[in-house]
Design a protein around this motif. Structure first.
Motif, short mmCIF file in Angstrom:
data_model
loop_
_atom_site.label_atom_id
_atom_site.label_comp_id
_atom_site.label_asym_id
_atom_site.label_seq_id
_atom_site.Cartn_x
_atom_site.Cartn_y
_atom_site.Cartn_z
N ASP A 108 74.91 153.19 -57.42
CA ASP A 108 76.26 153.47 -57.95
C ASP A 108 76.50 152.60 -59.19
OD1 ASP A 108 79.04 153.63 -58.43
OD2 ASP A 108 79.37 154.23 -56.35
N ILE A 128 88.94 145.87 -60.23
CA ILE A 128 87.81 145.84 -59.31
C ILE A 128 88.32 145.79 -57.89
CG2 ILE A 128 86.29 144.74 -61.00
CD1 ILE A 128 86.71 142.12 -59.53
N ARG A 141 79.11 151.92 -60.67
CA ARG A 141 80.36 151.19 -60.67
C ARG A 141 80.23 149.78 -60.09
NH1 ARG A 141 84.11 154.00 -57.05
NH2 ARG A 141 82.18 153.91 -55.83
N GLY A 175 85.21 147.04 -68.11
CA GLY A 175 86.53 146.96 -67.52
C GLY A 175 87.43 145.99 -68.26
N VAL A 231 83.23 147.18 -56.72
CA VAL A 231 83.08 148.21 -57.75
C VAL A 231 84.25 148.14 -58.72
CG1 VAL A 231 81.84 149.74 -56.18
CG2 VAL A 231 84.33 149.96 -56.43
N ARG A 232 83.98 148.64 -59.89
CA ARG A 232 85.03 148.68 -60.89
C ARG A 232 85.52 150.11 -61.04
NH1 ARG A 232 83.37 145.33 -64.74
NH2 ARG A 232 85.04 143.87 -64.34
N ASP A 233 86.81 150.27 -60.97
CA ASP A 233 87.41 151.60 -61.15
C ASP A 233 87.40 151.89 -62.66
OD1 ASP A 233 89.19 153.67 -61.68
OD2 ASP A 233 90.40 153.20 -59.90
N PRO A 234 86.66 152.88 -63.07
CA PRO A 234 86.55 153.11 -64.51
C PRO A 234 87.91 153.47 -65.13
CG PRO A 234 85.19 154.68 -63.25
CD PRO A 234 85.98 153.91 -62.27
N GLU A 268 84.44 148.37 -51.99
CA GLU A 268 84.28 149.68 -51.34
C GLU A 268 83.19 149.58 -50.30
OE1 GLU A 268 83.67 153.32 -53.63
OE2 GLU A 268 85.62 153.01 -54.59
#
Ligand SMILES: Cc1ncc(C[n+]2csc(CCOP(=O)(O)OP(=O)(O)O)c2C)c(N)n1
Ligand SMILES: Cc1ncc(C[n+]2csc(CCOP(=O)(O)OP(=O)(O)O)c2C)c(N)n1
Ligand code: SF4
Ligand code: SF4
Ligand SMILES: [Mg+2]
Ligand SMILES: [Mg+2]
Lengths: 616, 346, 346, 616
Positions: free
Chosen positions: B270, B260, B272, C258, B252-255, B263
């Motif tokens: 999702d 990335i 993300r 991102g 997932v990418r943390d906004p 998780e």
């Protein structure tokens, strides 16, 4: 004013100035004029290792020496008859080389107190009488040039820069050169800046007229054309000649040339030259380092191309391991070593012959490599062709030795007709050569001991080769003791056998009664030859021979050596060929060695030879 | 240049066994190299290239014996230099299919520079890097991919230097194609070979390979049926990067930070979750992917990280030759007599 | 090991001129190397290290003449090998301050492998890479940082290979410290030197340097008062990355992908603006920064891209020596008579 | 049953089996037992290049030969008196080396039809009479071992593996070896797996008892201890001896040793060994390649350490350029070349002496490097100390040549007392040596011509050095022609001058009337010495000398060569020392050359020497 014209048979002129003064260009132009006039000639440029060494210092001096004559000559001359010194540093750097009576043309404008001091003089040499044994021609070159160009719309800097053309004009007048070619040249060179072109032409003409009109220049000189064999000539230096030789050989072999190289002084110009000739199927690959350069070349040879790599001493050292691989793979490869002063980084812009033993022995194991050397700038062409012949015919890496002097020095070259050049037969194999349709990559030719060359893309001849010892014939990996011994000896025999393809060594012994033989190799050919002439002119007999092949030696060399009471071997190293001769023939050769980064002086060699001759 | 006669047999008729040679294969029993060899031989017919147009070039190492076992043209060269040799071959013979086989020591230690430059140059080479994280042939010293603290003969108190991540390194060196696969997963390996073969330019394929003598079990986490699905991130272009049993894990990418990470228990929808884009022009994406795993192999992306089009060196070089020829025919006599000449008459 | 007598003069008393030597400086008039030399000599006193504890090691190239002009210990070695030589020195003499001076050809062409390994190894070296995008000393061939299509003596029809981005390459090679600066910006240059000197481990500093003879004006866009502010992205740790006249431009992160990019006219409070974090453990961040600029220099980040702590090779190595000594005293007689011995009596 | 015990003066045993059969370990243990018993001995391991070559094939055979005697011996023996063959491939690979009458102990369990075929036999040699000229002892080694270990809780595979210990036990009985040390060894080796330890001990004992009780083994042999000089002994092979020599020399010089190396067969074990000795201040650096290895070592030397680099042929080739730099920098550096079969990758696990000329000439320019060679496994210790002495005293890179045979072969070594080892004086300079408090880094010592060694950290001696030619005394860059010539000659003179520090060459000419001198270098010492003994036993006179120093040669060498009618130079190359001798002394030395990857056989050499002697 009608001026006197004197005839001379030969002159040596040296142009010297700051790195930024354009001395190389000036020398090149004078050379071109001289060449097209029909004199024989020989040149020697000399420049600092720095790109632009500090202006006005002795270290920053760049010079160009030209020897031209009405007869055939062999060297750029030991000492200048005429020195053109563009500034005090140029005078100081070259003064020591001048014989008494030499003419010195100095640019008086630059002899300011500051410049004189910067050059390291305690007092102004133009005034303190220290030049009394020379004929000094004091010319305010800079200011006269600037004045001559007043009407041009150019900067003062550009006007001052044209002083080299003024000097060239003056010398052109002095030696009755033709001026058209230089004018055309300047117009082409500055085609995009017509004002600069016109100014340079004007400066050139002004210099010419200066000679013609100024009282100080009372005499001009005529050197008649040399009676050279009929043909078309060009002036050529060693690096382009070598490049042309490679291209010509590739063409005559029907192979595409692949150069893998990494820039290094004084070899880079071969890369530069070959890069221009893509239309001949020449691929140039500027690699990340020397190892990649030779590796890529070897890969190209595996693919059926003519792999070539060029470098100088330190780069050759790096290639050692891959040369060993090439010995083991038995693929054609030409390794050009344009030698320079060593060890290590050494003297990058100076000449030396000290890589001979590296070429012969610089790798692990018994790994014989044929070695060929060029003897003059134009001879680089033929030496390159010979190296390719051996590489392709015998499937072997070959060393081609040149040096900084040959690389940059120049001489007239009679352009050969293409048809007169030898052809080379790559003889690719296209059909299985083993039992049951198998391919035996190490089945050898009975005469040359060369293995077949099967190129990827040829169906049915798929095979694998590598640097581990290979079984005879099959090329499969073999750890067998007897096979190893056999293969080691076979590789040696293959290289030794090249001698059978060589012509007898030419010995120049005009009177036939010489007791002393002078044997050389490489770029010492010119000075040795000139020295032998001097010796003979002095009424003594001396024989001269020069080796093109350093490995293997020609078959008749031992017999020739033994014919003479004394054998002198002059080398620009501590005696490398001497060692090889002693070892092979047990002949007590006399080495004459200098490691000064400069070519031998003919006069000095002549004295050495005379000493040996009178000592016999 | 030779112009070989083309063979008559249709290429498609080739079988894996046509690529076997008569040489006895000399790796240790159980070595991962066997599986790779079989996978490559199995893949070759698919390449659709006649055997005689294929060349394998290797350096030195256990892995580098590979060419002896491939019934194509081949060269077992010297340590680290295969990419350089292959570059000369590929750029002078663009008609060939040129493969390089190398090891982690061969490619990344002594040969690191050639590899790096091959990647930026982008000649048409397929480089198979057998990464067993050890020097096999010289009997077990640590390599530039060995984990820190590795105890080997040359590092009895543990190795000190951080290893390379070959994928990161390659991306940093402007690679146009980078992938990773595993010796024992034949299907995946062949899939990656296929992608590499289709790529025009230099393709680097890292193959995790077990050296059962000096570094046994190094990749067990990715092989053991009990753990492999938990730790292997399969990359498929255009697909969300989900993995694990029942695909509960995802990249997932943390906004907020844009970075990335993996998780666990990520909902199916999702937003993300990263959708893999191997053709992303910006190498920063593939680079970020390459950092998901450390030497402990937890969360190891497998597959094609990056595959972008870029002109190839061999093509550009040969274009220049064509261009030069088009401008004027080669004229040797003209070359030799070029520049200022003069004539001396009898 | 020698135990030299320490000098009495307080180190702080050193001046820039104490670092000058009697050698005539031999670069071309106008060469960017002069400015770098002056900046380094000016910075040295600040280092707080006695002259005799400083060593400059270089390879070959115009830039590599540097040591001759520094009144410290110095070695002008051979082409490309300075990082290797300096590694031996630094790891056996952790008491010294060891600096490497190199060029784009020296460091990235022939010396690429040593550089890469030095970076991952992280011995305590400061590497100053004078990048003029050309081979100066050999008179103007293209280098691994020259732009594609560069016409030089060796590439009359234009160069073919994509250049390295030295920052990307270094990050791919696990560098712990990477920065970029400019020859003519003395203050910035010295700031970067300061940061590099403070960093424990291998620090790579790329210095854009003008070669006015063979590649004049290569970095003009970043020097010309009319353009430099538009194209230079100043990196300062902890600061939002804004630049341009009136700071209207910024590096922003696209929340969807991102990825980061430059945008013009970014509002002062735009939350997408990236705050520079040189200490970010994840190198993907610094890598992404390094991709903002291509060879055309538009949007060139300047400053410290990455500076993270990682154990240094020299320290780890010397720790192992201490550990070994702590376990037992060296006993030469014991070593020689180790293992199975037997005695022969008269 | 009381068995006969026969006395022998010497025996050669060869253990042979699959790579996985543990033959090296078996040989090592037998050697240890033999050493502690007090025999003189010499060993020769021989293994395939593959890590694990295919089981059951001839290529996969690994062997270990041991020669032991009641007197001092010089070689591992030409041919085995006893062969232990663990499988058909082992028999086939070694059969050809056996003299008639040799004893062959075969593991009959492995002689299945399949294994026999795999080894390449057409029929079972145990049955087809092809071994009739040998004394075959057929022992079902595998099954007997397995049976003996039935009660142990170990896998069948582990039980089968213990068969080498059974064989060792049997041989230990046959030759009345002591068994305690092996039992202790096994217990230590398998300390973590006590069941395996016990099983191996049991197998070993079972083998011993098998000999004691089986009728087929009717005789056991006794070889009395050799009358060696009093002292403490250990068995040692060349690589650890070389590593110890380096450590000892560093300690005796007060220097910290820095090894920069890249693994390569057969040199890697020196890296492995030195890596264990950090407490002696030894830093080992596994570099990214050979160039970095030597570069780092040179950097360490600049820092005041003892820089050392180790490699074999191909790696040495890569180091060439940096060796040139070291010559120019004039810093101490020891370059160890553990030679192997060449060229290129060649025969990595085999021995050869073919890097001598590479050591002497393998770099650009005139770059002289002293060369020292070890003559036996234990002599590697002293050769290493000598190399360090020269490197440190003369501030120069030094080549230390060993080879695959010395590296892996072993012999008893009388452990020297530390006090008896020479000390070495690094003589760091700490004060200015020039006018006005300046430091002249190239001001030389009058006797050695060595330059001072000023180490970073020494205030006031800051200086810069590099690979460009340096001015005499100041070390500043100099392009001056005369200075270059001077420096080239000075570096040569420095190396030549080392000869003044050498003892006279020892010539072993017991009768004093020999007309033939045999001159060798390196690992041929043993075979040449053994051959000379044979020649003398046959009533002929021969003189032997062996060179430790290949550059410079000892001062008296020329005079010694000229004392003899014939000089024979046996070498495992195509005549490299021979070439040097011929060149330097113009003596027509007779080369005897083999390039088989194996040491010479004493018997063969003896015949060669006899031939020359009777020919005089
Ligand atoms: C110039 C040179 N240096 C060193 C070696 C010794 N050597 C052979 S293979 C190898 C490393 C092998 O490791 P890797 O590349 O990982 O291959 P692997 O055996 O693990 O497949 C080394 C150091 C050599 N052959 N040549
Ligand atoms: C082994 C070796 N190969 C090649 C050279 C020639 N050479 C010297 S410097 C140089 C490149 C210089 O470029 P760079 O490193 O960018 O330094 P710059 O001169 O631009 O500062 C080359 C190819 C050499 N000295 N040694
Ligand atoms: S040593 Fe390791 S890598 Fe090499 S063949 Fe054996 S198992 Fe394979
Ligand atoms: S060539 Fe370029 S880099 Fe070299 S000194 Fe001159 S201006 Fe500087
Ligand atoms: Mg490996
Ligand atoms: Mg540069």
């Amino acid at each position: 004013m009608q001026k006197e014209v004197k005839r001379l048979d030969r002159v040596v002129i040296r142009f010297a100035g700051d790195s930024g003064d354009g001395m190389q260009l000036t020398g090149d132009r004078f050379t071109a004029e001289t060449a097209s006039f029909g004199n024989d000639l020989s040149t020697l440029p000399n420049f600092p290792a720095e790109i632009r060494a500090p202006a006005g210092t002795v270290l920053g001096v760049s010079s160009f020496q030209l020897h031209f004559a009405d007869h055939d000559i062999m060297t750029p001359g030991d000492a200048p008859d005429v020195l053109v010194a563009m500034n005090p540093a140029a005078l100081r750097a070259n003064q020591g080389d001048l014989p008494a009576g030499a003419t010195v043309i100095v640019n008086t404008d630059e002899f300011t107190t500051r410049s004189v001091a910067k050059a390291g003089y305690a007092s102004n040499p133009l005034e303190d009488g220290s030049l009394s044994q020379f004929q000094v021609q004091a010319v305010p070159l800079t200011s006269t040039t600037v004045r001559a160009l007043e009407e041009f719309d150019i900067s003062k800097k550009d006007a001052e820069r044209a002083k080299n053309m003024f000097a060239l004009g003056l010398l052109s007048w002095m030696y009755n050169r033709t001026t058209e070619s230089t004018i055309t040249f300047l117009q082409e060179k500055f085609a995009r800046k017509p004002e600069i072109a016109a100014a340079n032409v004007a400066a050139f003409r002004a210099g010419y007229n200066y000679g013609d009109t100024t009282e100080a220049f009372a005499v001009s000189y005529e050197i008649a054309p040399a009676p050279l064999p009929a043909g078309t000539y060009r002036n050529i230096s060693g690096n382009p000649a070598l490049a042309y030789g490679l291209i010509a050989a590739a063409q005559r072999a029907g192979l595409e040339l692949f150069l893998g190289a990494y820039p290094i002084t004084p070899a880079s110009d071969i890369l530069h030259e070959l890069a221009k000739h893509k239309r001949f199927g020449v691929r140039t690959f500027q690699a990340e380092d020397e190892i990649a350069g030779i590796g890529a070349a070897l890969g190209a040879s595996f693919g059926g191309g003519l792999g070539v790599t060029t470098s100088s001493g330190p780069g050759i050292a790096l290639k050692s391991e891959t040369i060993g691989l090439a010995v083991s793979l038995e693929l054609p490869l030409v390794i050009c070593d344009i030698q320079r002063g060593g060890p290590s980084t050494g003297l990058p812009t100076k000449t030396e012959q000290s890589d001979l033993l590296q070429a012969l022995f610089g790798r692990n194991g018994e790994a014989p490599v044929p070695v060929v050397a060029a003897k003059s700038p134009s001879d680089c062409f033929y030496a390159a062709m010979e190296a390719v012949r051996i590489a392709v015919t015998y499937r072997t890496p070959v060393f081609l030795l040149s040096d900084g002097y040959l690389a940059n020095g120049s001489e007239p070259w009679q352009v050969p007709s293409v048809d007169s050049l030898p052809t080379i037969e790559p003889g690719f194999i296209r059909e299985p050569n083993g039992p049951d349709g198998t391919y035996l990559p190490y089945l050898r030719d009975a005469e040359t001991l060369a293995r077949p060359w099967a190129v990827p893309g040829t169906p049915g001849l798929e095979h694998r080769i590598g640097g581990i010892e290979k079984a005879d014939r099959t090329g499969a990996i073999s750890y067998d003791p007897d096979n190893h011994d056999f293969m080691v000896r076979t590789r040696q025999a293959k290289v030794d056998g090249i001698a059978r393809s060589l012509p007898p060594l030419e010995v120049d012994d005009p009177t036939g009664d010489a007791k002393v033989l002078v044997l050389g190799w490489g770029s010492t050919y010119g000075p040795i030859g000139a020295a032998c002439r001097r010796v003979r002119r002095a009424g003594l007999s001396v024989a001269q021979a020069h080796l093109r092949h350093l490995n293997p030696f020609p078959d008749d060399l031992g017999e020739i050596l033994r014919r003479y009471d004394r054998v002198v071997v002059p080398e620009m190293n501590l005696g490398q060929l001497g060692m090889l001769l002693r070892a092979k023939y047990l002949v007590d050769v006399i080495g004459y060695n200098q490691v000064r980064g400069l070519p031998f002086r003919a006069a000095e060699l002549a004295e050495v030879f005379k000493g040996v001759i009178t000592d016999v | 240049m030779s112009e070989p006669v083309r063979r008559e047999i249709p290429v498609t008729a080739l079988k894996a066994k046509d690529f076997k040679t008569d040489q006895e294969v000399r790796w240790c029993p159980g070595c991962g190299d066997y599986a790779i060899l079989a996978a490559v031989q199995g893949f070759m017919p698919e390449l659709g290239v006649p055997k005689e147009d294929i060349v394998f070039v290797s350096g030195i190492g256990c892995s580098s014996r590979f060419p002896y076992y491939m019934n194509t043209y081949g060269m077992h060269s010297i340590h680290g230099r295969a990419p350089a040799i292959a570059t000369g071959l590929a750029s002078s013979r663009p008609d060939l299919s040129v493969w390089v086989v190398t090891g982690d020591g061969d490619a990344l230690s002594i040969g690191g520079n050639h590899l790096m430059h091959a990647l930026r140059r982008n000649a048409n080479l397929k480089i198979l890097l057998f990464d067993n994280r050890i020097y096999g042939l010289t009997k077990g010293q640590y390599s530039p991919t060995s984990e820190v603290g590795k105890i080997t003969k040359s590092t009895p108190m543990g190795s000190l230097d951080s290893p390379f991540n070959p994928i990161s390194l390659a991306i940093g060196a402007e690679a146009s194609f980078v992938a990773r696969t595993l010796d024992s997963d034949r299907k995946h390996l062949q899939g990656v070979l296929r992608a590499a073969a289709q790529h025009e330019g230099t393709a680097l394929v890292q193959i995790y390979q077990n050296c059962n003598i000096f570094n046994d079990g190094a990749f067990e986490l990715l092989k053991d049926a009990d753990t492999r699905d938990d730790w292997t991130i399969r990359l498929e272009h255009g697909q969300p990067i989900r993995f694990g049993r029942d695909d509960v894990k995802a990249v997932v990418r943390d906004p907020a930070t844009g970075s990335i990470r993996v998780e666990e228990h990520v909902a199916a929808d999702d937003p993300r979750v990263v959708v893999h884009d191997a053709h992303n022009a910006d190498p920063a994406y593939a680079f970020a992917l390459s950092r998901l795993s450390g030497t402990d192999l937890r969360y190891t992306p497998m597959g094609v990280f990056r595959s972008v089009e870029r002109p190839t060196y061999d093509r550009l070089l040969n274009d220049q030759l064509d261009q030069a020829r088009a401008a004027a025919e080669p004229d040797l006599a003209g070359l030799l007599a070029g520049g200022d000449t003069w004539t001396v008459y009898q």
